[in-house]
Design a protein around this motif. Structure first.
Motif, PDB file in Angstrom:
ATOM      1  N   GLY A 150      -1.607   4.119   2.650  1.00  0.00           N
ATOM      2  CA  GLY A 150      -2.831   3.952   1.862  1.00  0.00           C
ATOM      3  C   GLY A 150      -3.642   5.235   1.907  1.00  0.00           C
ATOM      4  O   GLY A 150      -3.171   6.278   2.346  1.00  0.00           O
TER       5      GLY A 150
ATOM      6  N   VAL B 136      -6.575  -1.651   4.731  1.00  0.00           N
ATOM      7  CA  VAL B 136      -5.140  -1.939   4.831  1.00  0.00           C
ATOM      8  C   VAL B 136      -4.905  -2.984   5.933  1.00  0.00           C
ATOM      9  O   VAL B 136      -4.226  -3.985   5.732  1.00  0.00           O
TER      10      VAL B 136
ATOM     11  N   TRP C  76       0.799  -1.222   0.000  1.00  0.00           N
ATOM     12  CA  TRP C  76       0.000   0.000   0.000  1.00  0.00           C
ATOM     13  C   TRP C  76       0.836   1.279   0.000  1.00  0.00           C
ATOM     14  O   TRP C  76       0.288   2.362  -0.224  1.00  0.00           O
TER      15      TRP C  76
END
Lengths: 384, 374
Positions: free
Chosen positions: A230, A238, A106
């Motif tokens: 993220g 996440v 991410w």
């Protein structure tokens, strides 16, 4: 990271792979750190962490380009098995274990470049800040508050049961940054330097007398918005993505096998092995543990064929952790009044008892796992 | 035995499943209770035609040589029609004959269902302990004197394979069911199927084998059949679970399905955990059992899977009845057929206490507990 160690660990014969790991452990892991059922202070276990780092063994699941071994799940499981079998010390490794894969998945390039090498080298020690006093099993109801001010995020609130927070340099935390939608929405995944002003850590001594987890307080802690991993408000996604095949490890019966060994030794020393009653109790303990091993092996096969485990893995976690507890209690029964004494080292009969309390609670309480199985596997109606 | 390929086992499971679905008839099972021989001729014919009687017998003797793994699939599947009888008894007799290196003609006749031998080895209710020393005697003149109990398949048997103490230790002796001096009394098990008691008075027989091979053959056949019983128990566990989960979804109280109550959900999940555990142990055992030449390893494996399935079956029975409430204690509910069948099986060829004792007898000389690695 030495270039001459680029090896395809997945393609190597399993026996060679295991032998490489065993040789490495033998050469590098200090014998006096092995076999303990608790974490040492970071500075004590750091030589072993550093050795793993130098060999690029510290992050077996990471891709090779980031200094990992690129192990496929089934190989990764073997890696963990070998480390556990040798009794290598538990590390403060929430960073490489949990956060690293999340950053790789991410993170932006700047985050990857900054965090991954320092985590790999043990310069940054991470802890995971998820639970709060009012958000345990119901994690999504977490309240630790994050307020955006220009480029910054101001954090106020508290985390609890934060493993390793007393030795960590950084914490990755779930912070509520929006209260307008569903509770799973409006959570951000934030990377926080613990040396920042406003952070206070209070270690909590656990039943066995070791400070393993902590409370962490945030009082107007200011971080840059670039510390969000993220998208803002998408931290729940996440965090959920971190639940990988390693869930199988929470159900490994390896700890119960250790108690089994102590049980037999204690029964032998106390002359109980000639008693039909105690023989029967020992046989029950053996069966419960061996049967868990069969179940574990079945799921490990699934990892091999599918690269993942299904929801049914919760059944293994429930059984193995409960078995670990039952065996630790049997050990106390076997010891009679000796079980009332606080011993040390191998004579510490209470250690497995204490150690076996947490596994039915962490990695999802067994009751939460029962809820999951009831709905998702048995298809029972939504709970009243 | 060569290892059986997975496709064969899938086909077999499918065939047994279809047979069970087609023939499951609770009313007929109830009507047959306390009658002899406890199964219909048609059932026996199907077992012979499908090759199930030949499944565990060596290929050299006209068998299929598919081993305990395949027989286990048959036994488990037959739980779908409430009972595997007379499958276990014939498997036990066939395996003991095979291990005793009996005449292949006899095995071929068994495979075809032309002869129906029954093994008469047990004399006491708690006999699952070795070395085995029967009170039944084989005299120098070749006749048998003594008593045998708990003989599965005695009703309908054409021959008995009798274990006896002889001048050379142990002997296995074949007698005809209508031989002189042999009388049979039938008791009925919880599920209404018969179990025979034999009285032998100067009964003539033919010695199949003598000496150490007798105990070797008996232990091997008993271990294998014990695994088979575990497999049938697994079939009953799965079916009881299916019945009870369906009940939890459909029975309404307090204005909602009772399966919506967390207290009952967690009980159901704990049942599922045991079901899943038992399945894992059974799968592991079936995958390994036929390849084992070492009696100790085989015996320990068989003891463990039997104890697990015995205990799981008892637990699932207890919880299923409770979750069904009053409906759980009626004979009308098909749950009762599985309950009674399980009760007929769990104490046969070693209940859990006996299995654990058997295991510890074998494990003690090893001087170690398993470590999960080898």
């Amino acid at each position: 990271m030495p270039a001459d160690t680029i090896v395809d660990w997945n393609e190597m014969a399993e026996t060679d792979f295991r032998r490489t790991l065993r040789d490495f452990i033998e050469a590098e892991c200090p014998p006096d750190l092995r076999g303990y059922p608790h974490r040492f202070p970071a500075q004590v276990s750091m030589p072993w962490y550093k050795a793993l780092h130098r060999q690029c063994f510290i992050a077996p699941g990471w891709p090779v380009e980031y200094g990992g071994m690129g192990l496929r799940p089934e190989r990764h499981l073997i890696f963990i098995e070998e480390m556990e079998a040798a009794g290598t010390p538990w590390l403060h490794d929430a960073g490489v274990r949990n956060l690293g894969p999340a950053i790789i998945a991410w993170g932006n390039e700047a985050q990857k470049a900054f965090y991954l090498p320092k985590m790999h080298a043990g310069e940054h020690i991470w802890c995971q800040g998820y639970s709060e006093p009012s958000a345990g099993s119901d994690l999504a109801s977490l309240q630790c508050d994050g307020r955006f001010e220009g480029e910054n995020l101001i954090i106020n609130g508290q985390k609890i049961w934060t493993t390793s927070a007393h030795v960590a340099t950084h914490i990755f935390a779930l912070i509520r940054t929006d209260r307008s939608g569903k509770k799973q929405e409006g959570i951000s995944f934030v990377l926080i330097d613990m040396s920042l002003p406003g952070i206070t850590v209070r270690p909590i001594e656990n039943l066995s007398g070791h400070p393993d987890f902590c409370e962490v307080f945030f009082d107007n802690v200011t971080v840059g918005a670039t510390c969000i991993l993220g998208e803002p408000n998408k931290g729940w996604t996440v965090a959920r993505s971190l639940l990988g095949f390693e869930r199988i490890w929470a159900g490994s019966p390896k700890r119960a096998f250790k108690v089994l060994l102590s049980l037999r030794q204690q029964m032998e020393e106390r002359g109980l092995l000639t008693s039909d009653y105690w023989r029967d109790r020992l046989a029950q303990a053996i069966f419960d543990t061996q049967d868990a091993q069969d179940m574990y092996a079945g799921f490990a096969d699934l990892v091999r064929t599918d690269g993942a485990v299904g929801i049914e893995i919760s059944a293994l976690k429930i059984w193995s952790t409960a078995t670990f507890q039952r065996l630790s209690e049997l050990l106390l029964e076997v010891a009679g009044t000796d079980a009332t004494l606080a011993g040390e080292g191998a004579a510490d009969l209470l250690a497995p008892y204490y150690e076996s309390r947490a596994p039915t609670i962490f990695a999802g309480t067994n009751e939460v796992h029962r809820n999951i199985l009831a709905r998702s596997v048995l298809g029972l109606p939504k709970s009243a | 035995m060569t290892s059986v390929d997975a496709d064969t086992l899938v086909l077999l499971r499918d065939a047994v499943g279809k047979h069970a679905a087609r023939t499951a008839d609770g009313r007929a099972v109830r009507a047959r209770r306390s009658s002899l021989p406890g199964y219909t001729p048609a059932e026996l014919t199907i077992m012979a035609e499908q090759g199930w009687l030949a499944i565990g017998l060596p290929e050299a003797a006209g068998g299929l040589g598919l081993g305990t793994v395949a027989a286990g699939i048959v036994a488990e599947g037959l739980a779908g029609c409430f009972s595997a009888d007379p499958f276990h008894g014939l498997f036990l007799a066939g395996r003991v004959l095979a291990h005793a290196k009996a005449d292949t003609d006899m095995l071929a006749a068994l495979a075809g269902g032309e002869i129906l031998p029954a093994l008469a080895w047990q004399e006491q209710p708690q006999n699952f302990r070795f070395p085995f020393s029967p009170i039944t005697m084989l005299s120098a003149d070749g006749t048998l004197n003594g008593k045998k109990a708990y003989v599965a398949g005695a009703a309908g048997a054409t021959h008995f394979i009798v274990s006896a103490t002889s001048s050379s230790g142990l002997a296995l002796v074949l007698t005809k069911a209508d031989a002189f001096g042999l009388s049979i009394h039938h008791d009925f098990r919880a599920d209404g199927t018969p179990m025979g008691q034999l009285a032998l008075a100067a009964t003539p027989g033919v010695i199949l084998c003598e000496g150490e091979i007798v105990e070797t053959a008996l232990r091997a056949a008993l271990d294998e059949t014990s695994v088979l019983i575990a497999a049938e128990l697994m079939g009953h566990v799965d079916r009881m679970m299916a019945l009870v989960i369906e009940h939890l979804k459909t029975r309404h109280q307090f204005g909602k399905p009772i399966g919506a109550f967390q207290a009952l959900q967690h009980r159901a999940v704990d049942m599922f955990v045991q079901q899943r555990l038992a399945r894992a142990v059974l799968d592991t055992t079936l995958a390994r059992i036929d390849g084992l030449n070492d009696a100790t390893t085989r015996g320990m494996l068989a003891a463990r899977v039997r104890a697990r399935l015995n205990d799981t079956a008892q637990y699932i029975i207890r919880e299923s009845i409770q979750l069904f409430g009053a409906m759980g204690i009626t004979d009308e509910n098909d749950l009762s057929l599985h309950v009674k069948r399980c009760l007929s099986l769990v104490g046969w060829l070693g209940n859990s206490v006996e299995q654990r004792g058997y295991y510890m007898d074998m494990a003690a000389p090893l001087g170690a507990v398993p470590n999960g690695r080898d």
